[in-house]
Write a protein that holds these residues in place. Structure first.
Motif, PDB file in Angstrom:
ATOM      1  N   PRO A  46       5.819  -5.492  -0.791  1.00 47.07           N
ATOM      2  CA  PRO A  46       4.511  -5.275  -1.432  1.00 47.07           C
ATOM      3  C   PRO A  46       4.594  -5.043  -2.940  1.00 47.07           C
ATOM      4  N   VAL A  47       5.632  -4.337  -3.409  1.00 46.63           N
ATOM      5  CA  VAL A  47       5.772  -4.099  -4.851  1.00 46.63           C
ATOM      6  C   VAL A  47       6.047  -5.411  -5.576  1.00 46.63           C
ATOM      7  N   GLU A  48       6.939  -6.201  -5.014  1.00 45.82           N
ATOM      8  CA  GLU A  48       7.268  -7.482  -5.632  1.00 45.82           C
ATOM      9  C   GLU A  48       6.068  -8.429  -5.606  1.00 45.82           C
ATOM     10  N   ARG A  49       5.297  -8.379  -4.538  1.00 45.81           N
ATOM     11  CA  ARG A  49       4.123  -9.251  -4.447  1.00 45.81           C
ATOM     12  C   ARG A  49       3.086  -8.881  -5.525  1.00 45.81           C
ATOM     13  N   LEU A  50       2.890  -7.590  -5.741  1.00 41.16           N
ATOM     14  CA  LEU A  50       1.948  -7.170  -6.781  1.00 41.16           C
ATOM     15  C   LEU A  50       2.483  -7.565  -8.158  1.00 41.16           C
ATOM     16  N   ARG A  51       3.774  -7.362  -8.375  1.00 44.94           N
ATOM     17  CA  ARG A  51       4.387  -7.746  -9.652  1.00 44.94           C
ATOM     18  C   ARG A  51       4.186  -9.232  -9.915  1.00 44.94           C
ATOM     19  N   LEU A  52       4.410 -10.054  -8.901  1.00 47.84           N
ATOM     20  CA  LEU A  52       4.284 -11.504  -9.063  1.00 47.84           C
ATOM     21  C   LEU A  52       2.827 -11.914  -9.293  1.00 47.84           C
ATOM     22  N   GLN A  53       1.892 -11.213  -8.647  1.00 47.54           N
ATOM     23  CA  GLN A  53       0.475 -11.527  -8.901  1.00 47.54           C
ATOM     24  C   GLN A  53       0.121 -11.256 -10.358  1.00 47.54           C
ATOM     25  N   CYS A  54       0.674 -10.168 -10.912  1.00 50.06           N
ATOM     26  CA  CYS A  54       0.433  -9.878 -12.333  1.00 50.06           C
ATOM     27  C   CYS A  54       1.085 -10.930 -13.215  1.00 50.06           C
ATOM     28  N   LEU A  55       2.327 -11.296 -12.930  1.00 49.83           N
ATOM     29  CA  LEU A  55       3.042 -12.267 -13.746  1.00 49.83           C
ATOM     30  C   LEU A  55       2.414 -13.656 -13.651  1.00 49.83           C
ATOM     31  N   SER A  56       1.723 -13.926 -12.560  1.00 47.73           N
ATOM     32  CA  SER A  56       1.060 -15.225 -12.432  1.00 47.73           C
ATOM     33  C   SER A  56      -0.080 -15.362 -13.438  1.00 47.73           C
ATOM     34  N   ARG A  57      -0.459 -14.247 -14.079  1.00 48.63           N
ATOM     35  CA  ARG A  57      -1.481 -14.272 -15.126  1.00 48.63           C
ATOM     36  C   ARG A  57      -0.871 -14.385 -16.518  1.00 48.63           C
ATOM     37  N   GLY A  58       0.452 -14.467 -16.574  1.00 50.58           N
ATOM     38  CA  GLY A  58       1.107 -14.605 -17.869  1.00 50.58           C
ATOM     39  C   GLY A  58       1.686 -13.298 -18.376  1.00 50.58           C
ATOM     40  N   SER A  59       2.125 -13.311 -19.629  1.00 48.79           N
ATOM     41  CA  SER A  59       2.821 -12.166 -20.215  1.00 48.79           C
ATOM     42  C   SER A  59       1.992 -10.893 -20.223  1.00 48.79           C
ATOM     43  N   SER A  60       0.692 -11.020 -20.273  1.00 54.13           N
ATOM     44  CA  SER A  60      -0.171  -9.839 -20.378  1.00 54.13           C
ATOM     45  C   SER A  60      -0.654  -9.320 -19.030  1.00 54.13           C
ATOM     46  N   GLY A  61      -0.162  -9.884 -17.949  1.00 58.39           N
ATOM     47  CA  GLY A  61      -0.675  -9.529 -16.627  1.00 58.39           C
ATOM     48  C   GLY A  61      -0.486  -8.075 -16.251  1.00 58.39           C
ATOM     49  N   ILE A  62       0.738  -7.559 -16.405  1.00 53.19           N
ATOM     50  CA  ILE A  62       1.009  -6.166 -16.034  1.00 53.19           C
ATOM     51  C   ILE A  62       0.286  -5.223 -16.985  1.00 53.19           C
ATOM     52  N   LYS A  63       0.269  -5.566 -18.255  1.00 50.54           N
ATOM     53  CA  LYS A  63      -0.427  -4.740 -19.239  1.00 50.54           C
ATOM     54  C   LYS A  63      -1.919  -4.668 -18.924  1.00 50.54           C
ATOM     55  N   GLY A  64      -2.483  -5.784 -18.475  1.00 50.60           N
ATOM     56  CA  GLY A  64      -3.901  -5.808 -18.133  1.00 50.60           C
ATOM     57  C   GLY A  64      -4.225  -4.900 -16.965  1.00 50.60           C
ATOM     58  N   LEU A  65      -3.344  -4.870 -15.966  1.00 49.77           N
ATOM     59  CA  LEU A  65      -3.544  -3.973 -14.830  1.00 49.77           C
ATOM     60  C   LEU A  65      -3.482  -2.525 -15.292  1.00 49.77           C
ATOM     61  N   ASN A 204       4.775  -3.304 -21.856  1.00 46.55           N
ATOM     62  CA  ASN A 204       4.304  -4.064 -20.696  1.00 46.55           C
ATOM     63  C   ASN A 204       4.161  -5.546 -21.025  1.00 46.55           C
ATOM     64  N   TYR A 205       3.692  -5.836 -22.242  1.00 44.33           N
ATOM     65  CA  TYR A 205       3.561  -7.232 -22.666  1.00 44.33           C
ATOM     66  C   TYR A 205       4.931  -7.907 -22.673  1.00 44.33           C
ATOM     67  N   TYR A 206       5.898  -7.258 -23.299  1.00 44.85           N
ATOM     68  CA  TYR A 206       7.215  -7.881 -23.410  1.00 44.85           C
ATOM     69  C   TYR A 206       7.998  -7.860 -22.103  1.00 44.85           C
ATOM     70  N   ALA A 207       7.638  -6.959 -21.190  1.00 42.96           N
ATOM     71  CA  ALA A 207       8.233  -7.021 -19.851  1.00 42.96           C
ATOM     72  C   ALA A 207       7.826  -8.327 -19.182  1.00 42.96           C
ATOM     73  N   GLY A 208       6.575  -8.740 -19.419  1.00 42.43           N
ATOM     74  CA  GLY A 208       6.118 -10.027 -18.901  1.00 42.43           C
ATOM     75  C   GLY A 208       6.846 -11.180 -19.553  1.00 42.43           C
ATOM     76  N   VAL A 209       6.998 -11.110 -20.877  1.00 41.97           N
ATOM     77  CA  VAL A 209       7.745 -12.155 -21.591  1.00 41.97           C
ATOM     78  C   VAL A 209       9.178 -12.204 -21.085  1.00 41.97           C
ATOM     79  N   SER A 210       9.780 -11.032 -20.926  1.00 47.87           N
ATOM     80  CA  SER A 210      11.177 -10.934 -20.497  1.00 47.87           C
ATOM     81  C   SER A 210      11.414 -11.623 -19.156  1.00 47.87           C
TER      82      SER A 210
END
Length: 230
Positions: A46-65, A204-210
């Motif tokens: 479940p954690v990985e699935r949520l992470r991937l849903q955020c990353l599917s929105r691009g670099s700003s996905g996790i930051k947006g959440l 959070n932004y650069y975690a997405g880029v990373s």
């Protein structure tokens, strides 16, 4: 593949610095989104699935959440109860079954208090990064945060950039303030741009880029070139 792409530039001391696509081109975001969606069908964690849903929105996905959760934190407690957590996921448009969301909450509610610390939640949600990547991200943040107050604002940027080199300033389309604000907006959630970038949002932004870069060496070179770090 050229990560820094064909971005517009501003002058900073010894040379030009990429502006809006500074550390993530649209091409990289598209590739990351495609990979995240593909991996989403291959994992049940479940954690990985949520992470991937955020990353599917691009670099700003996790930051947006993170921004969505912060807006809900009316009392500035930096915690969320189960109801707030479920509402935050729903408001951000996360596709998740209620029972899976409840499992997620229980995973982060380690002491069984009925509340989760959403700073810890977001740190766990970020794609894993080496200490070397974290340090170069902080170097870049410290360079921009001229006042040292932990928030990047337009006033901070005045001490770093000469906006008069920007093409849209030169042709009269943008004011100096618009140049700076557009830069800050590139790190902000699309739904809530406040003209400020916190250390958390920057990380959070650069975690997405990373997540879209395989090697530490490439990531560090990219960051140092983008921000003219020593």
């Amino acid at each position: 593949m050229c990560f820094l792409g064909n971005s517009r530039t501003l002058k900073l001391g010894e040379g030009p610095v990429p502006l809006l696509t500074m550390a993530g081109t649209a091409r990289h975001d598209r590739e990351m989104a495609i990979n995240a969606k593909r991996q989403l069908s291959e994992t049940s964690d479940p954690v990985e699935r949520l992470r991937l849903q955020c990353l599917s929105r691009g670099s700003s996905g996790i930051k947006g959440l993170g921004r969505t959760f912060r807006i809900m934190d009316d009392d500035n407690s930096r915690t969320l109860d189960q109801k707030e957590f479920l509402k935050g996921l729903n408001d951000y448009g996360v596709l998740i079954e209620k029972n899976e969301a409840l499992k997620l909450f229980q995973h982060f509610d380690r002491d069984g208090s009925g509340h989760i610390d959403f700073d810890e939640f977001l740190i766990t949600l970020r794609p894993p990064m080496s200490n070397a990547r974290k340090e170069v991200i902080m170097q870049a943040f410290r360079k921009l945060d001229k006042t040292g107050d932990g928030v990047i604002t337009i006033e901070d940027l005045r001490g770093v950039y000469n906006a008069k080199h920007h093409p849209k300033y030169q042709n009269g389309e943008w004011t100096e303030e618009q140049v700076f604000r557009t830069f800050l907006d590139s790190f902000d959630s699309p739904d809530d741009k406040d003209g400020k970038v916190t250390k958390e949002e920057f990380t959070n932004y650069y975690a997405g880029v990373s997540a879209s870069i395989d090697t530490d060496i490439y990531f560090i070179i990219m960051m140092k070139n983008a921000w003219k770090l020593n």
